[in-house]
Design a protein around this motif. Structure first.
Motif, PDB file in Angstrom:
ATOM      1  N   ASP A 157      26.525 -20.395 -32.659  1.00 35.94           N
ATOM      2  CA  ASP A 157      27.917 -21.094 -33.046  1.00 35.94           C
ATOM      3  C   ASP A 157      28.333 -21.514 -31.608  1.00 35.94           C
ATOM      4  O   ASP A 157      28.729 -22.595 -31.323  1.00 35.94           O
ATOM      5  CB  ASP A 157      28.613 -20.539 -34.007  1.00 35.94           C
ATOM      6  CG  ASP A 157      28.393 -20.552 -35.315  1.00 35.94           C
ATOM      7  OD1 ASP A 157      27.414 -21.055 -35.616  1.00 35.94           O
ATOM      8  OD2 ASP A 157      29.190 -20.029 -36.347  1.00 35.94           O
ATOM      9  N   GLU A 205      25.975 -24.121 -30.137  1.00 34.10           N
ATOM     10  CA  GLU A 205      25.748 -25.359 -30.905  1.00 34.10           C
ATOM     11  C   GLU A 205      27.077 -26.341 -30.924  1.00 34.10           C
ATOM     12  O   GLU A 205      27.109 -27.267 -30.942  1.00 34.10           O
ATOM     13  CB  GLU A 205      24.998 -25.427 -32.340  1.00 34.10           C
ATOM     14  CG  GLU A 205      24.830 -26.476 -33.205  1.00 34.10           C
ATOM     15  CD  GLU A 205      23.739 -26.312 -34.276  1.00 34.10           C
ATOM     16  OE1 GLU A 205      23.516 -27.223 -35.057  1.00 34.10           O
ATOM     17  OE2 GLU A 205      23.423 -25.155 -34.423  1.00 34.10           O
ATOM     18  N   TYR A 206      28.123 -25.455 -31.426  1.00 37.65           N
ATOM     19  CA  TYR A 206      29.230 -25.878 -31.774  1.00 37.65           C
ATOM     20  C   TYR A 206      30.347 -25.510 -30.625  1.00 37.65           C
ATOM     21  O   TYR A 206      31.597 -26.156 -30.917  1.00 37.65           O
ATOM     22  CB  TYR A 206      29.855 -25.419 -33.207  1.00 37.65           C
ATOM     23  CG  TYR A 206      28.804 -25.630 -34.389  1.00 37.65           C
ATOM     24  CD1 TYR A 206      28.642 -26.773 -34.755  1.00 37.65           C
ATOM     25  CD2 TYR A 206      28.091 -24.537 -34.845  1.00 37.65           C
ATOM     26  CE1 TYR A 206      27.724 -27.194 -35.792  1.00 37.65           C
ATOM     27  CE2 TYR A 206      27.194 -24.967 -35.621  1.00 37.65           C
ATOM     28  CZ  TYR A 206      26.948 -26.203 -36.193  1.00 37.65           C
ATOM     29  OH  TYR A 206      26.123 -26.487 -37.170  1.00 37.65           O
ATOM     30  N   ARG A 221      34.197 -22.666 -39.419  1.00 35.74           N
ATOM     31  CA  ARG A 221      33.918 -23.353 -38.298  1.00 35.74           C
ATOM     32  C   ARG A 221      35.224 -23.360 -37.264  1.00 35.74           C
ATOM     33  O   ARG A 221      35.583 -24.192 -37.045  1.00 35.74           O
ATOM     34  CB  ARG A 221      33.465 -25.065 -38.639  1.00 35.74           C
ATOM     35  CG  ARG A 221      32.413 -24.897 -39.637  1.00 35.74           C
ATOM     36  CD  ARG A 221      31.314 -24.909 -38.770  1.00 35.74           C
ATOM     37  NE  ARG A 221      30.198 -25.361 -39.578  1.00 35.74           N
ATOM     38  CZ  ARG A 221      28.782 -25.038 -39.250  1.00 35.74           C
ATOM     39  NH1 ARG A 221      28.868 -24.358 -38.477  1.00 35.74           N
ATOM     40  NH2 ARG A 221      27.584 -25.323 -39.953  1.00 35.74           N
TER      41      ARG A 221
END
Length: 300
Positions: A173, A176-177, A145
């Motif tokens: 990713d 979304e992150y 992450r």
């Protein structure tokens, strides 16, 4: 996200980076392109904190990277030459990554087993094929992450299906992150599909960096047929990077927008005129053509 200021690095008297400046915005997929020996891998090793700069600085969110564990814990990297501990399997390396990355996601590790289903977790990574070892590296890196993911020739060795799967996970990713991805690759066609920003390196410096849409919008390929066989003398302030001719069709690579260039050429009353977008590969070739790059005279 990343700011590189006046970065210098030399090895045994050979200048690898020569006052390099670069900025990578937050939540971007930034493609780093350049000829062999341009300094791409050296730059990435500075950004991941492997190399100490001779001069200049490398900052991630305003903090220096070198010898800064707090910043490094936010960065995951997949280098061109993969490394794993002797006899370590994917499961063994997962345990190591968990100790280094505080946000390592065990649930995602289990979920990604289905994506990387051909990898046996207990097989030493050194015994895997190149493509399988690369899949293992992606499996582990995605579970960290990271805020910043640094990739050097990331999909080299992967089959087409897995390449598409990996890019889909990366773009997910980013969306979304808010992950920022910095990727160096020679596969310019692939970068064109996924990157929103591009930096072109040559001789240890970033020659050009901008969004891909701006880059493609400021250089155009024109195919023109004039009333006479020979091309008329064009204005000296029209920046023509390349000219070729097949029969009566003249192909010109010109710096400027399609509208601007079309209007400038319209005064010569061409019989046929068409503006075509350039690919990232063509932009790379003709931008470096100005730096005496060897492939400037590539046949269109």
């Amino acid at each position: 996200m990343i700011v590189v200021k006046d970065l210098f690095k030399s090895f045994d008297g050979v200048q690898a980076l020569n006052g390099l400046n670069m900025e990578v915005p937050h939540q971007a997929i930034y493609g780093l392109v350049g000829p062999n020996g341009a300094g791409k891998s050296t730059l990435l090793r500075h950004i991941t904190g492997v190399y100490r700069p001779d001069a200049g600085e490398v900052l991630v969110d305003g903090a220096p990277v070198y010898e800064n564990p707090a910043v490094k814990a936010r960065i995951a990297s997949i280098p061109d030459e993969l490394y794993a501990f002797l006899s370590a399997s994917t499961r063994d390396m997962m345990g190591f990554y968990r100790g280094f990355y505080p946000r390592f996601d065990r649930e995602r590790y289990r979920a990604l087993r289905e994506v990387f289903s051909t990898i046996q977790e207990d097989t030493p990574i050194r015994r895997l094929s190149k493509g399988m070892a690369k899949q293992s590296a992606f499996w582990l890196a995605l579970c960290c992450r990271p805020d910043l993911l640094v990739l050097d020739e990331p999909v080299d060795g992967l089959d087409p299906v897995m390449r598409r799967q990996v890019w889909s996970l990366l773009m997910g990713d980013v969306s979304e992150y808010g992950t920022t991805v910095l990727v160096s690759s020679h596969n310019l066609r692939e970068l064109e599909d996924v990157c929103d920003h591009v930096g072109i390196l040559s001789r240890g410096q970033v020659l050009i960096q901008r969004s891909l849409s701006d880059l493609q919008g400021n250089i155009v390929k024109m195919q023109v047929v004039f009333a006479q066989r020979e091309m008329p003398r064009l204005p000296s302030d029209l920046e023509v990077l390349h000219v070729s001719q097949v029969g009566r069709i003249h192909t010109l690579i010109i710096r400027g927008t399609a509208t601007e260039v079309t209007n400038r050429l319209a005064v010569y009353a061409p019989i046929l005129m068409e503006a075509l977008p350039l690919t990232l590969e063509e932009i790379f070739i003709y931008e470096l053509g100005g730096e005496n790059y060897a492939v400037r005279q590539m046949v269109l």
